[in-house]
Design a protein around this motif. Sequence first.
Motif, PDB file in Angstrom:
ATOM      1  N   TRP A  32      29.600  38.805  42.916  1.00 51.83           N
ATOM      2  CA  TRP A  32      30.637  39.466  42.194  1.00 51.83           C
ATOM      3  C   TRP A  32      31.001  38.681  40.940  1.00 51.83           C
ATOM      4  N   GLN A  62      31.195  39.616  37.028  1.00 53.77           N
ATOM      5  CA  GLN A  62      31.989  39.565  36.145  1.00 53.77           C
ATOM      6  C   GLN A  62      31.757  38.761  34.887  1.00 53.77           C
ATOM      7  N   LYS A  93      29.736  40.690  32.629  1.00 59.80           N
ATOM      8  CA  LYS A  93      30.516  41.751  31.946  1.00 59.80           C
ATOM      9  C   LYS A  93      31.428  41.221  30.888  1.00 59.80           C
ATOM     10  N   ARG A  94      31.969  40.085  31.085  1.00 62.42           N
ATOM     11  CA  ARG A  94      33.098  39.588  30.199  1.00 62.42           C
ATOM     12  C   ARG A  94      32.486  38.603  29.094  1.00 62.42           C
ATOM     13  N   LYS A 105      25.155  47.069  41.059  1.00 60.36           N
ATOM     14  CA  LYS A 105      25.830  47.126  39.830  1.00 60.36           C
ATOM     15  C   LYS A 105      25.196  47.012  38.458  1.00 60.36           C
ATOM     16  N   PHE A 161      27.172  46.056  34.347  1.00 59.92           N
ATOM     17  CA  PHE A 161      27.120  44.814  33.709  1.00 59.92           C
ATOM     18  C   PHE A 161      25.870  44.318  32.860  1.00 59.92           C
TER      19      PHE A 161
END
Length: 526
Positions: A199, A203, A206-207, A251, A255
């Motif tokens: 996870w 993130q 993605k960020r 996912k 991402f």
Amino acid sequence: MHTLLPFLLAMVAAIVLLNMWATKLKIAYPILLVIAGLLISFIPGLPVVKIDPDLIFFLFLPPLLFEAAWSISFKEMKKWWRIIGSFAFLVVFFTALSVALVTNHIIPGFTIALGFLLGGIVSPPDAVSTGAITKFVKIPKSTSAILEGESLLNDASSLIIFRFALVAVGTGQFIWQEATLSFLWMVIGGVGIGLLLGWIFVQAHKRLPTDAPSDIALTLIEPYFMYWIAEQVHSSGVLAVVAGGLFMSSKRLIFLNSASRIKGYSVWESFVFILNGIVFLIIGLELPEIVDGLRSKGIPLGTAIGYGLLVTGVLVGARIISSYAAMVTTFIFRPSVAPRATSRKRQMLMPLLLGWTGMRGVVSLAAALAIPVTLADGTAFPYRNLILFITFVVILVTLVVQGLTLPYFISRTQLFVGLNAGKEDETGHEIKQKLRQHIYQFLKSKYDNELQGNKGMEKMLHHWEEKTKAADDDWMNDKTKAIFVEMLESQRQFLAELNKDPSINEETIRQQLYQIDLEEERLKII
């Protein structure tokens, strides 16, 4: 270093050449690599290949497991979770127990703990070998999913047995209460750490303002982080990598952009191919040193070969027995999910096929090489060279004998002839039809005004309905390109929803998603 580097480069070149030769001969490349490694080891003057036992797991296992978790269909794993779970845990334990009992009875001085250690090493079948062999014959996706799912999970279960047996050999005792608590922490902690880190990595992708090269570089180091952190708290690094890899794989559309997915696929395919090739070559290159170790302990080579063949027979027999036991249990308790066949004879032969797919490889070698040279008190680890030699014999015999005969067995018995024939192609065609309908409805409902009299939009519709490329690229202006990108994203969402249908194979969905990624990348250079 100046001697070792040319040797390593020559190993990579040999791996590539042997793979091409194996493809031409239509046999699995691990078979040629093991034999080549054995032959190369007799060339005088070559540097001795030695790997620190403490590093063998860390160097090879994390990326191999991570890539396997990304490649497998989690939906298919859920569909066949009963048989996958039984083979990944129950069959592995039954196999290890069988090896432990037989070797304890046959090999003088070989304790039950050493037997379980050997059983944990040789019990997991190798996914790479099975995949390389079955690519030359057509097998149903369900069978392929079962073999892939089993190989992904049985690595974890077998290495847990290996770890407990290693402790028992080193301490001379085995406390069930402590072992149970330790086992629970290894499983729960490993899975939990893998999901948490997975996870966090999602993130981060993605960020952070990553591009394709940085995304790929991050994915190359992430499995090592998962494995290392889990091992630091004494949980299962293998389960952490598997759980984190499965989570990140689910996912990937969120991402990673299309460039990262396309380029990452090629990078990982080459990276894992080289890693596997090096390990299979090392299997052969290590043999002369192992044989010297046997002679130093006074164990005749013929006797050691006999032990290796005996253990191989136990492994094959245990797997075939387990396959038929699983089929009988399924027919009794879950007849609705029992495997289908066109005749009673073929139905009875399917467990034999599943039992004959137990080729051993990378994980078994890594575990054997990870046995420490000495115990905590400084004394030599008992029977280390014999365990290494038996592991080599098991890998060589299962790869060569089962690997060469499995394609013949499948084609000779015609197990899968007429079974789901054409169904996968038909499903792929239906998905393409649904995609074309979805695209047309998307454009009509959202951009109906732009469709009227707009040659660019008309060409776009024609492109997706007829799957042909326009002769000139002048029509792709900024407005049309933006709509095109939005349309591609709409297709991804449509396919993601379509993938929830349990009757649709996820591999077919992934193929369509890959085509969409290629379309988006082509769009960027227009």
